[in-house]
Design a protein around this motif. Structure first.
Motif, PDB file in Angstrom:
ATOM      1  N   VAL A 164       0.798  -1.232   0.000  1.00  0.00           N
ATOM      2  CA  VAL A 164       0.000   0.000   0.000  1.00  0.00           C
ATOM      3  C   VAL A 164       0.829   1.278   0.000  1.00  0.00           C
ATOM      4  CG1 VAL A 164      -1.884  -1.168   1.200  1.00  0.00           C
ATOM      5  CG2 VAL A 164      -0.200   0.151   2.525  1.00  0.00           C
ATOM      6  N   LYS A 165       2.141   1.194   0.006  1.00  0.00           N
ATOM      7  CA  LYS A 165       2.942   2.418   0.146  1.00  0.00           C
ATOM      8  C   LYS A 165       2.736   3.391  -1.004  1.00  0.00           C
ATOM      9  CE  LYS A 165       7.208   0.525  -1.887  1.00  0.00           C
ATOM     10  NZ  LYS A 165       8.664   0.274  -1.647  1.00  0.00           N
TER      11      LYS A 165
ATOM     12  N   LEU B 152      -4.032  14.600   7.027  1.00  0.00           N
ATOM     13  CA  LEU B 152      -5.068  13.676   6.561  1.00  0.00           C
ATOM     14  C   LEU B 152      -5.391  12.645   7.633  1.00  0.00           C
ATOM     15  CD1 LEU B 152      -3.985  13.199   2.838  1.00  0.00           C
ATOM     16  CD2 LEU B 152      -5.771  14.679   3.764  1.00  0.00           C
ATOM     17  N   ARG B 153      -5.548  13.122   8.855  1.00  0.00           N
ATOM     18  CA  ARG B 153      -5.782  12.251  10.009  1.00  0.00           C
ATOM     19  C   ARG B 153      -6.938  11.279   9.786  1.00  0.00           C
ATOM     20  NH1 ARG B 153      -9.349  12.855  14.529  1.00  0.00           N
ATOM     21  NH2 ARG B 153      -8.592  11.698  16.367  1.00  0.00           N
ATOM     22  N   ALA B 154      -8.086  11.780   9.333  1.00  0.00           N
ATOM     23  CA  ALA B 154      -9.270  10.930   9.205  1.00  0.00           C
ATOM     24  C   ALA B 154      -9.128   9.914   8.083  1.00  0.00           C
ATOM     25  CB  ALA B 154     -10.509  11.790   8.966  1.00  0.00           C
ATOM     26  N   LEU B 155      -8.276  10.207   7.105  1.00  0.00           N
ATOM     27  CA  LEU B 155      -8.121   9.281   5.987  1.00  0.00           C
ATOM     28  C   LEU B 155      -7.374   8.017   6.405  1.00  0.00           C
ATOM     29  CD1 LEU B 155      -8.461   8.629   2.996  1.00  0.00           C
ATOM     30  CD2 LEU B 155      -6.401   9.980   2.527  1.00  0.00           C
ATOM     31  N   VAL B 156      -6.481   8.130   7.392  1.00  0.00           N
ATOM     32  CA  VAL B 156      -5.649   6.989   7.770  1.00  0.00           C
ATOM     33  C   VAL B 156      -6.488   5.782   8.185  1.00  0.00           C
ATOM     34  CG1 VAL B 156      -3.861   6.176   9.362  1.00  0.00           C
ATOM     35  CG2 VAL B 156      -3.677   8.453   8.340  1.00  0.00           C
ATOM     36  N   PRO B 157      -7.448   5.899   9.118  1.00  0.00           N
ATOM     37  CA  PRO B 157      -8.275   4.729   9.447  1.00  0.00           C
ATOM     38  C   PRO B 157      -9.129   4.242   8.279  1.00  0.00           C
ATOM     39  CG  PRO B 157      -8.384   6.352  11.192  1.00  0.00           C
ATOM     40  CD  PRO B 157      -7.735   7.026  10.021  1.00  0.00           C
ATOM     41  N   LEU B 158      -9.583   5.145   7.429  1.00  0.00           N
ATOM     42  CA  LEU B 158     -10.376   4.712   6.277  1.00  0.00           C
ATOM     43  C   LEU B 158      -9.569   3.800   5.364  1.00  0.00           C
ATOM     44  CD1 LEU B 158     -12.191   8.060   5.369  1.00  0.00           C
ATOM     45  CD2 LEU B 158     -13.000   6.198   6.847  1.00  0.00           C
ATOM     46  N   LEU B 159      -8.254   3.994   5.359  1.00  0.00           N
ATOM     47  CA  LEU B 159      -7.362   3.174   4.541  1.00  0.00           C
ATOM     48  C   LEU B 159      -6.885   1.916   5.259  1.00  0.00           C
ATOM     49  CD1 LEU B 159      -5.112   6.048   3.157  1.00  0.00           C
ATOM     50  CD2 LEU B 159      -6.669   4.667   1.775  1.00  0.00           C
ATOM     51  N   LEU B 160      -6.703   1.999   6.585  1.00  0.00           N
ATOM     52  CA  LEU B 160      -5.934   0.965   7.281  1.00  0.00           C
ATOM     53  C   LEU B 160      -6.667   0.264   8.413  1.00  0.00           C
ATOM     54  CD1 LEU B 160      -2.502   2.836   7.517  1.00  0.00           C
ATOM     55  CD2 LEU B 160      -3.333   1.323   5.698  1.00  0.00           C
ATOM     56  N   ASP B 161      -7.843   0.710   8.797  1.00  0.00           N
ATOM     57  CA  ASP B 161      -8.555   0.073   9.897  1.00  0.00           C
ATOM     58  C   ASP B 161      -9.444  -1.053   9.362  1.00  0.00           C
ATOM     59  OD1 ASP B 161     -10.666  -0.354  12.063  1.00  0.00           O
ATOM     60  OD2 ASP B 161      -9.339   1.103  13.033  1.00  0.00           O
ATOM     61  N   ALA B 162      -9.362  -2.219   9.987  1.00  0.00           N
ATOM     62  CA  ALA B 162     -10.121  -3.386   9.520  1.00  0.00           C
ATOM     63  C   ALA B 162     -11.617  -3.143   9.529  1.00  0.00           C
ATOM     64  CB  ALA B 162      -9.776  -4.602  10.385  1.00  0.00           C
ATOM     65  N   ARG B 163     -12.079  -2.192  10.339  1.00  0.00           N
ATOM     66  CA  ARG B 163     -13.515  -1.932  10.431  1.00  0.00           C
ATOM     67  C   ARG B 163     -14.019  -1.022   9.318  1.00  0.00           C
ATOM     68  NH1 ARG B 163     -13.046   0.195  16.468  1.00  0.00           N
ATOM     69  NH2 ARG B 163     -11.067   0.875  15.521  1.00  0.00           N
ATOM     70  N   ALA B 164     -13.132  -0.329   8.631  1.00  0.00           N
ATOM     71  CA  ALA B 164     -13.543   0.582   7.562  1.00  0.00           C
ATOM     72  C   ALA B 164     -14.033  -0.224   6.366  1.00  0.00           C
ATOM     73  CB  ALA B 164     -12.372   1.476   7.158  1.00  0.00           C
ATOM     74  N   PRO B 165     -15.152   0.163   5.749  1.00  0.00           N
ATOM     75  CA  PRO B 165     -15.768  -0.688   4.711  1.00  0.00           C
ATOM     76  C   PRO B 165     -14.912  -0.870   3.458  1.00  0.00           C
ATOM     77  CG  PRO B 165     -16.894   1.439   4.869  1.00  0.00           C
ATOM     78  CD  PRO B 165     -15.975   1.351   6.051  1.00  0.00           C
TER      79      PRO B 165
ATOM     80  N   HIS C  40     -11.331  -0.448   3.382  1.00  0.00           N
ATOM     81  CA  HIS C  40      -9.918  -0.372   3.758  1.00  0.00           C
ATOM     82  C   HIS C  40      -9.038  -1.150   2.784  1.00  0.00           C
ATOM     83  CE1 HIS C  40     -11.283  -4.128   5.706  1.00  0.00           C
ATOM     84  NE2 HIS C  40     -10.023  -4.536   5.576  1.00  0.00           N
ATOM     85  N   LEU C  41      -7.798  -0.689   2.645  1.00  0.00           N
ATOM     86  CA  LEU C  41      -6.854  -1.328   1.733  1.00  0.00           C
ATOM     87  C   LEU C  41      -6.154  -2.517   2.382  1.00  0.00           C
ATOM     88  CD1 LEU C  41      -5.144   1.722  -0.004  1.00  0.00           C
ATOM     89  CD2 LEU C  41      -7.324   0.623  -0.503  1.00  0.00           C
ATOM     90  N   THR C  42      -5.861  -2.380   3.656  1.00  0.00           N
ATOM     91  CA  THR C  42      -5.240  -3.461   4.413  1.00  0.00           C
ATOM     92  C   THR C  42      -5.572  -3.246   5.880  1.00  0.00           C
ATOM     93  OG1 THR C  42      -3.176  -4.705   4.707  1.00  0.00           O
ATOM     94  CG2 THR C  42      -3.023  -2.300   4.832  1.00  0.00           C
ATOM     95  N   SER C  43      -5.412  -4.290   6.688  1.00  0.00           N
ATOM     96  CA  SER C  43      -5.765  -4.213   8.102  1.00  0.00           C
ATOM     97  C   SER C  43      -4.501  -3.994   8.931  1.00  0.00           C
ATOM     98  CB  SER C  43      -6.470  -5.496   8.552  1.00  0.00           C
ATOM     99  OG  SER C  43      -7.668  -5.688   7.827  1.00  0.00           O
ATOM    100  N   GLY C  44      -4.243  -2.747   9.249  1.00  0.00           N
ATOM    101  CA  GLY C  44      -3.084  -2.443  10.061  1.00  0.00           C
ATOM    102  C   GLY C  44      -3.343  -2.728  11.534  1.00  0.00           C
ATOM    103  N   GLU C  45      -2.253  -2.817  12.292  1.00  0.00           N
ATOM    104  CA  GLU C  45      -2.362  -3.047  13.728  1.00  0.00           C
ATOM    105  C   GLU C  45      -2.476  -1.699  14.443  1.00  0.00           C
ATOM    106  OE1 GLU C  45       0.378  -4.525  17.501  1.00  0.00           O
ATOM    107  OE2 GLU C  45       1.112  -4.763  15.432  1.00  0.00           O
TER     108      GLU C  45
END
Length: 414
Positions: A367-368, A389-402, A404-409
């Motif tokens: 995803v880089k 772009l604080r709010a964009l980070v979870p949209l991209l990386l949080d498993a709960r985001a509909p 998301h690109l990948t599930s980050g820890e």
């Protein structure tokens, strides 16, 4: 009105104060104009049109920002005397079978380039206008909604899997437009959904409140009144209304999905607006006349956009600038769902967001490029939330985001 530069042919033919490279060359016309709306401007005609405007006016530069899968250029026109702090981006015909926005954008580029009236020249001293005249060239060539792979580009502004969406993300990242205006068309449902023009602002709940309010102001106090003065009816995109009372009946489109450009514009702190002109005529007219109506209604709405830009530049710059810096505070919830007219479920709200997300080496490699295209800052496999772009980070990386690109820890130890 800012677009007074379109008033007369004489104004277009006059010499510019910053004289064109070839003052003897008359302003070009699109294929649509040459045929009085009988057909849309062809691909080669567009390229020649843009090249002539680029050569003729010091106000204009046209650059290639990407290449489609079939090898067509994705282009960005910049119009302005210099790179002013106030910036407007027009994105035209993301859906290839919706050509009226493209025609309006092409003539707007030319008219801004050749304008001699004082008001427009002053406007361009203080505002840089960016235009992507054909955001989906392969789809336009095939007259299809999607690109050459059948992908809807306007559902790819989060994942960035298409060349078209990647080019748009690059423009948003590098140019930081204050206003993003997205031109589309729609097929009406008579009586319930058949205005000449519909529009809609970012509904995504991660849009800064002041930015959201400016987008609604753009719609309701500028774009709709400008269209109304030109004789066109307007309404809110995605909402069917009762033909007698005007009350909303149901919502059929226009939610808060972050992968749609108008919503991604809000997430990225720009005043976004979607505009949709009606494809089918209300009365029995020939095809050329209906095509002219489609384009003219888009041009009428653009009058409102430019008036808003000129009169609200201070408010807009304050709103977008403040929103871009708010992420450094790293406070407040982040929304994974809901919309400004649809309260989120508790499960769609991250009330206490983590400090950031840690990615494995494989995840980061995956995803880089997309993170970089979005302008999301990362330190190797660690992606902090404390950034513009604080709010964009979870949209991209949080498993709960509909989407998301990948599930980050999630990292909670700050």
């Amino acid at each position: 009105m800012i677009r007074a530069f379109t008033a007369t042919a004489a104004a277009l033919l006059a010499s510019l104060a910053s004289a064109p490279a070839d003052a003897s060359e008359s302003p070009p016309r699109t294929g649509f104009e040459e045929t009085n709306g009988a057909r849309w401007t062809g691909e080669s005609e567009e390229q020649e049109f843009l090249a002539r405007v680029d050569r003729a006016s010091a106000r204009v530069s046209v650059a290639r920002i990407g290449t489609t899968k079939q090898g067509r250029p994705l282009q960005l026109a910049r119009i302005g005397s210099h790179l002013a702090p106030n910036r407007v981006l027009l994105v035209c015909s993301q859906h290839g079978d919706e050509p009226s926005g493209r025609e309006a954008c092409l003539t707007t580029i030319r008219d801004l380039a050749y304008a001699t009236d004082r008001q427009t020249r002053r406007f361009l001293d203080r505002t840089t206008v960016f235009v992507v005249p054909t955001a989906n060239p392969d789809g336009r060539a095939a007259d299809t909604r999607g690109n050459s792979d059948g992908v809807d580009v306007n559902r790819d502004h989060l994942a960035l899997q298409t060349a078209e969406a990647r080019a748009m993300a690059t423009v948003l990242r590098d140019q930081h437009p204050d206003v993003v205006y997205d031109l589309h068309e729609y097929t009406p449902t008579p009586k319930y959904y058949d205005k000449d023009l519909f529009d809609l602002w970012p509904r995504n709940l991660n849009t800064d409140e002041t930015v959201h309010d400016e987008a609604e102001t753009l719609s309701q106090e500028y774009v709709r009144p400008a269209a109304g003065r030109a004789g066109y009816t307007t309404g809110t995109y995605g909402i069917w209304t009762d033909p007698v009372t005007g009350d909303p009946i149901k919502q059929t489109a226009g939610d808060g999905q972050e992968r749609i450009l108008r919503n991604m514009s809000g997430v990225k702190h720009a005043v976004g607006l979607l505009i949709e002109s009606r494809v089918d005529p209300l009365t029995d007219v020939d095809e050329a006349a209906n095509n002219r109506r489609r384009v003219d209604s888009q041009l009428a709405a653009l009058d409102g956009l430019f008036d808003f830009t000129d009169e609200h530049r201070a408010q807009v710059e304050t709103a977008t600038g403040t929103a871009r810096h708010a992420g450094y505070a790293d406070s407040g919830p982040i929304y994974l769902g809901g919309a400004d007219n649809d309260p989120p479920e508790p499960s769609e709200v991250i009330q206490d967001p983590p400090c950031g997300y840690r990615l494995t080496d494989d995840q980061y490699t995956e995803v880089k490029d997309e993170l970089a295209l979005h302008g999301v800052r990362s330190w190797g496999g660690y992606v902090p939330l404390r950034q513009p772009l604080r709010a964009l980070v979870p949209l991209l990386l949080d498993a709960r985001a509909p989407y998301h690109l990948t599930s980050g820890e999630p990292v909670t130890d700050c």
